[in-house]
Enzyme design. Sequence first.
Site, mmCIF file in Angstrom:
data_model
loop_
_atom_site.group_PDB
_atom_site.id
_atom_site.type_symbol
_atom_site.label_atom_id
_atom_site.label_comp_id
_atom_site.label_asym_id
_atom_site.label_seq_id
_atom_site.Cartn_x
_atom_site.Cartn_y
_atom_site.Cartn_z
ATOM 1 N N GLU A 274 18.646 2.650 15.333
ATOM 2 C CA GLU A 274 17.540 3.565 14.982
ATOM 3 C C GLU A 274 18.112 4.890 14.484
ATOM 4 O O GLU A 274 17.590 5.490 13.541
ATOM 5 C CB GLU A 274 16.608 3.800 16.171
ATOM 6 C CG GLU A 274 15.908 2.551 16.676
ATOM 7 C CD GLU A 274 15.138 1.807 15.586
ATOM 8 O OE1 GLU A 274 14.609 2.449 14.662
ATOM 9 O OE2 GLU A 274 15.077 0.567 15.654
ATOM 10 N N TRP A 277 18.835 4.353 11.037
ATOM 11 C CA TRP A 277 17.699 4.522 10.120
ATOM 12 C C TRP A 277 17.527 5.995 9.751
ATOM 13 O O TRP A 277 17.195 6.345 8.616
ATOM 14 C CB TRP A 277 16.400 3.987 10.745
ATOM 15 C CG TRP A 277 16.222 2.514 10.500
ATOM 16 C CD1 TRP A 277 16.483 1.512 11.382
ATOM 17 C CD2 TRP A 277 15.763 1.887 9.286
ATOM 18 N NE1 TRP A 277 16.214 0.305 10.788
ATOM 19 C CE2 TRP A 277 15.769 0.504 9.512
ATOM 20 C CE3 TRP A 277 15.345 2.359 8.052
ATOM 21 C CZ2 TRP A 277 15.379 -0.416 8.535
ATOM 22 C CZ3 TRP A 277 14.953 1.456 7.072
ATOM 23 C CH2 TRP A 277 14.976 0.078 7.319
ATOM 24 N N TRP A 305 -4.727 2.905 -5.985
ATOM 25 C CA TRP A 305 -5.163 3.477 -4.704
ATOM 26 C C TRP A 305 -6.637 3.855 -4.766
ATOM 27 O O TRP A 305 -7.168 4.132 -5.849
ATOM 28 C CB TRP A 305 -4.349 4.745 -4.386
ATOM 29 C CG TRP A 305 -2.870 4.533 -4.204
ATOM 30 C CD1 TRP A 305 -1.883 4.979 -5.026
ATOM 31 C CD2 TRP A 305 -2.217 3.852 -3.125
ATOM 32 N NE1 TRP A 305 -0.651 4.612 -4.523
ATOM 33 C CE2 TRP A 305 -0.823 3.919 -3.360
ATOM 34 C CE3 TRP A 305 -2.667 3.188 -1.977
ATOM 35 C CZ2 TRP A 305 0.112 3.346 -2.499
ATOM 36 C CZ3 TRP A 305 -1.732 2.627 -1.125
ATOM 37 C CH2 TRP A 305 -0.359 2.705 -1.386
ATOM 38 N N TRP A 381 6.934 6.013 5.426
ATOM 39 C CA TRP A 381 5.628 5.748 4.792
ATOM 40 C C TRP A 381 5.818 4.816 3.605
ATOM 41 O O TRP A 381 5.049 3.877 3.397
ATOM 42 C CB TRP A 381 4.948 7.064 4.359
ATOM 43 C CG TRP A 381 4.100 7.623 5.463
ATOM 44 C CD1 TRP A 381 4.455 8.604 6.342
ATOM 45 C CD2 TRP A 381 2.776 7.209 5.836
ATOM 46 N NE1 TRP A 381 3.437 8.831 7.235
ATOM 47 C CE2 TRP A 381 2.394 8.001 6.949
ATOM 48 C CE3 TRP A 381 1.882 6.273 5.349
ATOM 49 C CZ2 TRP A 381 1.145 7.865 7.572
ATOM 50 C CZ3 TRP A 381 0.631 6.136 5.975
ATOM 51 C CH2 TRP A 381 0.278 6.927 7.067
#
Length: 475
Positions: A274, A277, A305, A381
């Site tokens: 992690e 990341w 979108w 995201w």
Amino acid sequence: MADEKRPVIMWFRRDLRLSDNPALSAAAKTDGPLLPVFILDDDAPGHFSLGGASRWWLHGSLESLDKSLDGSLILRRGKTAEILNKLLDETDACAIHTAAAYEPYERALEEAVEKLCKDRGVEFTRHEGRLLNSPDAVSTNDGDPYQVFTPYWKAAKRKHFRDVLRAPSLNDFAKARSDDLGDWKLRPTKPDWAGGLRETWTPGEEAAKKALAGFIDNKLLDYEKDRGRLDCDPSSRLSPHLHFGELSPLQVYSAVRHADEGASGKGAESFLSELGWREFCAQLLFHFPHTATEPLKDQFKDFPWRQSKADLKAWQNGETGYPIVDAAMRQLWETGWMPNRARMVVASFLTKHLLIPWQDGADWFWDTLVDADLANNASNWQWVAGSGADAAPYFRIFNPILQSEKFDPDGDYIRRWVPELKKLKNKDIHAPFEASASSLSEAGIDLGSTYPKPIIEHSKGRQRSLDAYEKVKNG
Ligand SMILES: Cc1cc2nc3c(=O)[nH]c(=O)nc-3n(C[C@H](O)[C@H](O)[C@H](O)COP(=O)(O)OP(=O)(O)OC[C@H]3O[C@@H](n4cnc5c(N)ncnc54)[C@H](O)[C@@H]3O)c2cc1C
């Protein structure tokens, strides 16, 4: 003034600690008195200026740093290079040390300061410390930045890391005028929405060290097994401490490696990846700065979108009618944080079920997360939306009901954050809209009145998303 007696500026940014701070250690080794400075440069554009929860955290972190520096931290507000120029005039400092930063706006500030120092004949030194590896230290055989995590991390963790540095002894500080931290109004007053933050967090280096030790003693061993669970608290919660540099990633990496010697190693490897990341996201933003706000994959520029203020608001307020999504969004609002699994579920819900641009979700996170981090936020995201590096495939659309059943089987997380559903039976709590009328009435729930009906039906949202992704998937 003799050169060796001239003060040395330590320009603190997001490295608000004394231990394992190479810039501070270097500054402290010089003969002159130390001038520790933090500059609030709130002219920064858009995503480079702090969100509300980050401002709250920064206040606590600066307070703690100032205490560790015996009240000698100099606070100034304004354009960084102008402030440092003034400080050089006022103090005749001969050098500036700082931790290297990698975000686009921070790099621009650094360049301006470097030029200033060059013009004035002042030494300027950037020291590594924010990451385990600087973003250009790890590249593919062709010399390109990695865009896939697994080979990146394999190469990155093989690098040699230096030893962790102790806090230097500091006793000779230079004097200069400082702003009053309270005058910066980083903490909200009218209204004071930070009660939940105060209850949940203690910013500062000492608290960060305690959090790391607590994680290693109590959670590390089960981390791999439990890390996705929402009904307990299996992760380290170190993200805001790492973001503000109250701990260095090397301190975390070394402590976890050390603790792991002799144990099975599984919790440690999974936890350390992690941290990997975090490194991966930072190097992506460094090499592809436009990804702070724009998709990495070009075909997503034309993604169809939807714009819906009402749906975005329902998501932000935790009123989508999907209990797991609502619990997570309310936890975020109350405490400035939510676990990684919950972030993935709510991000998938916004970008896929509601087809709302990932940038709108990232903006909300930016304002509400205490760990809001440009690189981690944008990359994650984009990972969920499918437009980023090594992203989740477009057809992975989390089913919020199944996610809830799997990661919060008895509904404890939901009951904590969505109290109006408290009395629902376990079997109904993940999808109250599928419960019988009598179960709802026994639990005191009137759907559409005491708790919202689902904002969209799962299978409809899923299909609408697949249709939209079909338009860009081969682009
Ligand atoms: C949509 C979305 C937005 C996110 N926004 C942010 C953000 O603004 N700031 C942020 O720090 N993290 C962000 N993350 C990553 C991750 O959710 C948090 O770092 C993690 O939940 C923090 O909790 P922890 O410290 O207990 O993590 P742990 O599981 O204990 O992990 C240890 C550390 O590793 C790093 N880390 C863990 N997971 C990730 C990840 N997926 N990407 C990058 N670093 C990671 C963090 O520094 C974290 O503190 C986001 C994830 C998603 C899906």
